[in-house]
Scaffold this motif. Structure first.
Motif, PDB file in Angstrom:
ATOM      1  N   VAL A  87       0.852  -1.196   0.000  1.00 24.97           N
ATOM      2  CA  VAL A  87       0.000   0.000   0.000  1.00 24.97           C
ATOM      3  C   VAL A  87       0.882   1.239   0.000  1.00 24.97           C
ATOM      4  N   ALA A  88       0.718   2.054  -1.036  1.00 21.03           N
ATOM      5  CA  ALA A  88       1.485   3.295  -1.147  1.00 21.03           C
ATOM      6  C   ALA A  88       0.754   4.426  -0.424  1.00 21.03           C
ATOM      7  N   PRO A  89       1.480   5.386   0.131  1.00 18.05           N
ATOM      8  CA  PRO A  89       0.857   6.488   0.868  1.00 18.05           C
ATOM      9  C   PRO A  89       0.320   7.561  -0.088  1.00 18.05           C
ATOM     10  N   ASN A 122       3.374  -5.660   7.582  1.00 22.70           N
ATOM     11  CA  ASN A 122       4.735  -5.156   7.696  1.00 22.70           C
ATOM     12  C   ASN A 122       4.770  -3.650   7.418  1.00 22.70           C
ATOM     13  N   VAL A 123       5.218  -2.897   8.394  1.00 25.87           N
ATOM     14  CA  VAL A 123       5.383  -1.455   8.207  1.00 25.87           C
ATOM     15  C   VAL A 123       6.719  -1.224   7.509  1.00 25.87           C
ATOM     16  N   LEU A 124       6.669  -0.661   6.320  1.00 29.21           N
ATOM     17  CA  LEU A 124       7.865  -0.406   5.531  1.00 29.21           C
ATOM     18  C   LEU A 124       8.317   1.033   5.733  1.00 29.21           C
ATOM     19  N   SER A 174       6.316   5.434   4.984  1.00 27.25           N
ATOM     20  CA  SER A 174       4.859   5.330   5.141  1.00 27.25           C
ATOM     21  C   SER A 174       4.209   4.270   4.253  1.00 27.25           C
ATOM     22  N   TYR A 175       4.969   3.334   3.733  1.00 26.00           N
ATOM     23  CA  TYR A 175       4.426   2.203   2.973  1.00 26.00           C
ATOM     24  C   TYR A 175       4.078   1.065   3.926  1.00 26.00           C
ATOM     25  N   ILE A 176       3.130   0.221   3.518  1.00 25.27           N
ATOM     26  CA  ILE A 176       2.717  -0.946   4.301  1.00 25.27           C
ATOM     27  C   ILE A 176       2.603  -2.149   3.372  1.00 25.27           C
ATOM     28  N   GLN A 177       3.013  -3.311   3.857  1.00 26.02           N
ATOM     29  CA  GLN A 177       2.803  -4.564   3.136  1.00 26.02           C
ATOM     30  C   GLN A 177       1.821  -5.421   3.923  1.00 26.02           C
TER      31      GLN A 177
END
Length: 232
Positions: free
Chosen positions: A179-181, A216-218, A221-224
Motif C-alpha cells: 500500500v502506497a501512501p 509489515n510497516v515499511l 509510510s508504505y505498508i505490506q
C-alpha cells in the motif's frame, strides 16, 4: 492437493485501492508515482519485494503493451522468471512478443485469437508455448498449467477486471499487497478488484473473507499486507 497452481495476487495500490493514476492508458503507476513527492521515496520497496515473488508471473497483453514492450528497441536484460500472458485482442505485436522472449526464461501466451502474431514466431523460439482456447476458461487454464507444465505457484499481477475473474472463480489463494501512501480517487480508475458487481443477497457467497498473515510497516509510510483467502 490442488489440481491447479497456488495463486497469489500481488499488487501495488493506493490507500483507496487504486492500481492506476487515472482512467487513461497514458497514465501508469510505474511511471507516475515515482515522480510524486511523498510517494517516490519509498516505491523502490515494492520492486524489491516483487523480486521475491513466484517463478511464474501472470499478466495481460494489455498491461505489457501499456508499459511499452511493443515499442522498446533495446534488448532487455533476461530475468529469472516465466511469464504467463493472457492476450485476447491481441494487444501484443510481433515486436512485443519478441521483446518478451528476450526478457523471460519462458513465455506462455494464452489467447482465443487464432491470428495472434505469436503464431508466426512459434518455430523460431523454443521458450514460447501458446495455449489456445475457443473461450478462455481460467479454471481450465490453471489446471492445464499444473498438469501439463508442472506449474506449482503463480503470482498474479493483472488488472482489476481479470483479478475479479480469478476471485469469482475461487482461484486466488493469497493476497500480497503493498500500500502506497497516496489517495487517487476517481470512480472509473481501476481498483484492485473491478469487474461486475453483485446485485443480490444470494450472491454474497461471491465475496471472499481474508485471514491476515502479516502486516509489515515499511519505510516512507508504505505498508505490506499479506492475507490468506478463505475460499468456500
Amino acid at each position: 492437493m490442488k489440481n491447479r497452481p497456488i495463486n497469489t495476487l500481488f499488487m501495488l495500490m493506493s490507500l483507496d485501492g487504486k492500481i492506476n493514476s487515472g482512467n487513461s492508458d497514458e497514465l501508469d503507476v510505474d511511471k507516475d508515482w515515482c515522480t510524486i513527492k511523498g510517494v517516490k521515496e519509498g516505491i523502490s520497496q515494492y520492486y524489491e519485494i516483487e523480486k521475491t515473488t513466484d517463478w511464474y508471473s501472470l499478466n495481460t497483453g494489455r498491461t505489457m503493451a501499456k508499459i511499452g514492450v511493443n515499442e522498446i528497441k533495446e534488448k532487455p536484460q533476461k530475468i529469472e522468471c516465466r511469464f504467463v500472458i493472457i492476450d485476447r485482442k491481441p494487444h501484443l505485436t510481433d515486436s512485443g512478443v519478441k521483446y518478451l522472449f528476450d526478457w523471460t526464461e519462458m513465455l506462455f501466451l494464452i489467447t482465443d485469437n487464432k491470428n495472434h502474431p505469436a503464431y508466426k514466431l512459434l518455430d523460431k523460439f523454443d521458450n514460447l508455448k501458446i495455449l489456445y482456447y475457443d473461450k478462455i476458461d481460467l479454471e481450465k487454464l490453471m489446471k492445464d498449467l499444473k498438469e501439463n507444465y508442472n506449474v506449482e505457484k503463480i503470482t498474479i499481477q493483472s488488472g482489476g477486471t481479470l483479478n475479479c475473474e480469478f476471485l469469482r472463480n475461487n482461484l486466488i489463494d493469497y493476497v500480497n499487497i503493498v500500500v502506497a501512501p497516496i489517495l487517487v480517487g476517481g470512480a472509473s480508475t481501476n481498483t484492485l478488484i473491478d469487474g461486475k458487481s453483485i446485485s443480490k443477497v444470494e450472491e454474497l457467497n461471491k465475496l471472499k473473507a481474508l485471514e491476515l498473515l502479516e502486516c509489515n510497516v515499511l519505510k516512507n509510510s508504505y505498508i505490506q499486507l499479506k492475507y490468506k483467502v478463505l475460499n468456500n
